[in-house]
Write a protein that holds these residues in place. Structure first.
Motif, mmCIF file in Angstrom:
data_model
loop_
_atom_site.group_PDB
_atom_site.id
_atom_site.type_symbol
_atom_site.label_atom_id
_atom_site.label_comp_id
_atom_site.label_asym_id
_atom_site.label_seq_id
_atom_site.Cartn_x
_atom_site.Cartn_y
_atom_site.Cartn_z
ATOM 1 N N GLY A 384 0.759 -1.411 0.067
ATOM 2 C CA GLY A 384 0.187 0.035 0.054
ATOM 3 C C GLY A 384 0.867 1.279 0.006
ATOM 4 N N ASP A 401 10.413 4.025 -1.719
ATOM 5 C CA ASP A 401 11.545 3.607 -1.001
ATOM 6 C C ASP A 401 12.575 3.495 -1.790
ATOM 7 N N LEU A 413 9.679 6.226 -12.893
ATOM 8 C CA LEU A 413 9.017 6.804 -14.142
ATOM 9 C C LEU A 413 7.868 6.316 -14.658
HETATM 10 P P1 ADP Z 1 9.232 2.834 -10.310
HETATM 11 O O1 ADP Z 1 9.939 2.736 -11.609
HETATM 12 O O2 ADP Z 1 10.069 3.145 -8.907
HETATM 13 O O3 ADP Z 1 7.982 1.513 -9.895
HETATM 14 P P2 ADP Z 1 6.719 4.212 -10.559
HETATM 15 O O4 ADP Z 1 6.439 5.844 -11.063
HETATM 16 O O5 ADP Z 1 6.122 3.251 -11.254
HETATM 17 O O6 ADP Z 1 8.268 3.988 -10.452
HETATM 18 O O7 ADP Z 1 6.109 4.229 -8.848
HETATM 19 C C1 ADP Z 1 6.668 5.276 -8.080
HETATM 20 C C2 ADP Z 1 6.531 4.917 -6.866
HETATM 21 O O8 ADP Z 1 5.233 4.447 -6.327
HETATM 22 C C3 ADP Z 1 7.293 3.468 -6.602
HETATM 23 O O9 ADP Z 1 8.709 3.610 -6.267
HETATM 24 C C4 ADP Z 1 6.752 2.782 -5.369
HETATM 25 O O10 ADP Z 1 7.237 3.202 -4.054
HETATM 26 C C5 ADP Z 1 4.981 3.375 -5.542
HETATM 27 N N1 ADP Z 1 4.201 2.371 -6.262
HETATM 28 C C6 ADP Z 1 3.930 2.103 -7.308
HETATM 29 N N2 ADP Z 1 3.143 1.253 -7.577
HETATM 30 C C7 ADP Z 1 2.878 0.705 -6.149
HETATM 31 C C8 ADP Z 1 1.986 -0.543 -5.732
HETATM 32 N N3 ADP Z 1 1.256 -1.310 -6.890
HETATM 33 N N4 ADP Z 1 2.128 -0.742 -4.608
HETATM 34 C C9 ADP Z 1 2.966 -0.116 -3.514
HETATM 35 N N5 ADP Z 1 3.878 1.087 -4.082
HETATM 36 C C10 ADP Z 1 3.927 1.405 -5.199
#
Ligand code: ADP
Length: 448
Positions: A384, A401, A413
């Motif tokens: 979450g 994180d 991204l």
């Molecule tokens: P990444 O390439 O780090 O996944 P994103 O833009 O896709 O980058 O997502 C940004 C951040 O949002 C992620 O680093 C993660 O911490 C959080 N995040 C995205 N999707 C989820 C998910 N389904 N559950 C938990 N955290 C998520």
């Protein structure tokens, strides 16, 4: 030649002076003619009364006429009977009024002697006699001349005062503009945090300064975002490059067997792969920012598209022993670019698999919302996202994180791309999530 001063101050002063001149001239003329009319009106009324007195006296007793002369103080009159002068006051004779032309009817008229004094004459005629009375109007004419002189001298004085006052006033009123211009000139890309002074937010200049400050604030925001983006992008590109370099240096230094070299080349290719992904993602985001994203538009069966995207990633879910379910309502269609939409959906499912622990569950649902919009929902049983991050996770390079995301291959991204893809298709992305309760991401496309 057209007179058009450059400064607003001079233009304001000129306009002010011109309008004031017109008003003062009109007002002065008004005063002059009003006073002139009133004075002559009074004089004519007095002549009328004199005429009545002389006529009454003449009717009652012509011999007593001299009494009108002495008692009523009427010094200038003449009575003519059947064409011959019957009575004339001494004043009448000495003023030379016998030579004056007689005004027609009951109207009074002015007559000036050659030597200077001016008289107002009024006449009453009947069949057998004619009575004329006159009064010296020189004092009245002197008063009018004095009034005209006072006004004529006063007007240029008033205009000079108006110009000086207007010039000073304009300087005072326009002072904030000068201050604003000076301050604005000093603002550069490095000092976008400076603001224009707002003396009074309610007046026009205050509103102008506030609007300018608002623009500055937005500029500063975009500048800040751009700066952060460049720093993050450089960092993201430098990490694989550093890794490649150290792997290469070690391989050069040690002599390895063919399998060892193959390993080195393999890990270098992995980094190249990562670099390629970063560069492609950045390219896509930049294109979308500048509105140059190549976008087709066709009616797409959204359920089938989401199912294909899920199947494409199933192998990743299987690796983590996760359950990946697709529940697509039939015949949910939307007008969009299928390749772009697929990219957005893949990013969401990829994230769900990445952040959900082993044996978790991921569900992809496609449905039509009560509003008529088409929705693709990706829910997971992962860690979450705290509400404070709901907006920020869509920003470029924002990771909850960073260490964990990097190890799982995330660059921060994916969601930014999903959002720009949704917006390019006139839709939006929403998130519902709480820490420890899994997440739901939803791409919503407009009803056709
Ligand atoms: P990444 O390439 O780090 O996944 P994103 O833009 O896709 O980058 O997502 C940004 C951040 O949002 C992620 O680093 C993660 O911490 C959080 N995040 C995205 N999707 C989820 C998910 N389904 N559950 C938990 N955290 C998520």
């Amino acid at each position: 030649m057209r007179l058009r001063p450059r400064s607003v101050r001079a233009r304001l002063t000129l306009w002010h002076a011109a309008v004031l001149t017109a008003v003062v001239c009109a007002f002065s003329m008004g005063i002059f003619f009003f006073v002139r009319f009133r004075l002559f009106d009074d004089l004519d009324a007095r002549l009328g009364r004199d005429l009545d007195t002389v006529e009454r006296t003449w009717r009652e007793d012509a011999g007593e006429l001299w009494e009108a002369d002495s008692r009523a103080g009427i010094k200038l009159f003449e009575v003519v009977e059947t064409g011959k002068p019957a009575y004339r006051t001494d004043g009448w004779t000495s003023a030379g009024l016998g030579a004056a032309p007689q005004p027609p009817g009951a109207a009074a008229s002015s007559w000036s002697t050659a030597s200077g004094p001016s008289f107002r004459i009024r006449t009453a005629s009947s069949a057998d006699h004619r009575i004329s009375v006159a009064v010296d109007e020189s004092a009245l004419r002197r008063t009018l001349r004095t009034l005209a002189l006072v006004l004529a001298l006063g007007i240029p004085g008033a205009i000079a005062l108006a110009i000086a006052g207007g010039y000073l006033l304009a300087a005072r009123v326009l002072a904030p503009v000068g201050t604003m211009a000076d301050r604005a000139l000093r603002i550069t890309a490095e000092s976008l945090d400076e603001r224009l002074p707002v003396e009074n937010g309610a007046d026009e200049f205050g509103r102008l300064a506030a609007a300018f400050n608002d623009t500055l604030r937005r500029l500063q925001d975009s500048f800040e975002r751009l700066r952060r983006f460049t720093a993050d992008a450089s960092h993201e590109l430098r990490t694989p490059l550093t890794a490649m370099r150290s792997v290469g240096e070690v391989a050069l230094h040690d002599s390895l067997d063919p399998a060892g070299y193959r390993d080195v080349i393999g890990s270098m290719l992995e980094e190249v792969e990562r670099l390629t992904r970063v560069v492609e993602s950045l390219l896509m985001l930049t294109r979308s920012d500048s509105g140059r994203l190549q976008r087709s538009s066709e009616v797409v069966e959204v359920g089938a598209l989401a199912a294909r995207a899920a199947e494409h990633l199933r192998v990743l879910a299987d690796e983590k022993e996760q359950t990946l379910r697709v529940a697509a309502a039939a015949a949910v269609q939307a007008r969009c670019d299928p390749a772009l939409l697929r990219q957005g959906v893949v990013n969401l499912i990829d994230n769900a698999i990445k952040y959900t622990p082993r044996k978790g569950t991921i569900e992809v649902a496609v449905k039509r919302l009560p509003s008529g919009e088409a929705a693709i929902e990706v829910s997971d049983t992962g860690p979450g996202i705290p509400p404070a991050h709901h907006e920020r996770i869509f920003e470029r390079f924002h990771r909850l994180d960073a260490a964990r995301s990097r190890s799982s291959g995330g660059m921060g991204l994916g969601l930014a791309i999903t959002r720009s893809v949704a917006e390019a298709n006139r839709g939006r992305v929403e998130v519902e999530s709480e820490e420890g309760r899994g997440s739901v991401f939803r791409i919503v496309l407009p009803a056709d």
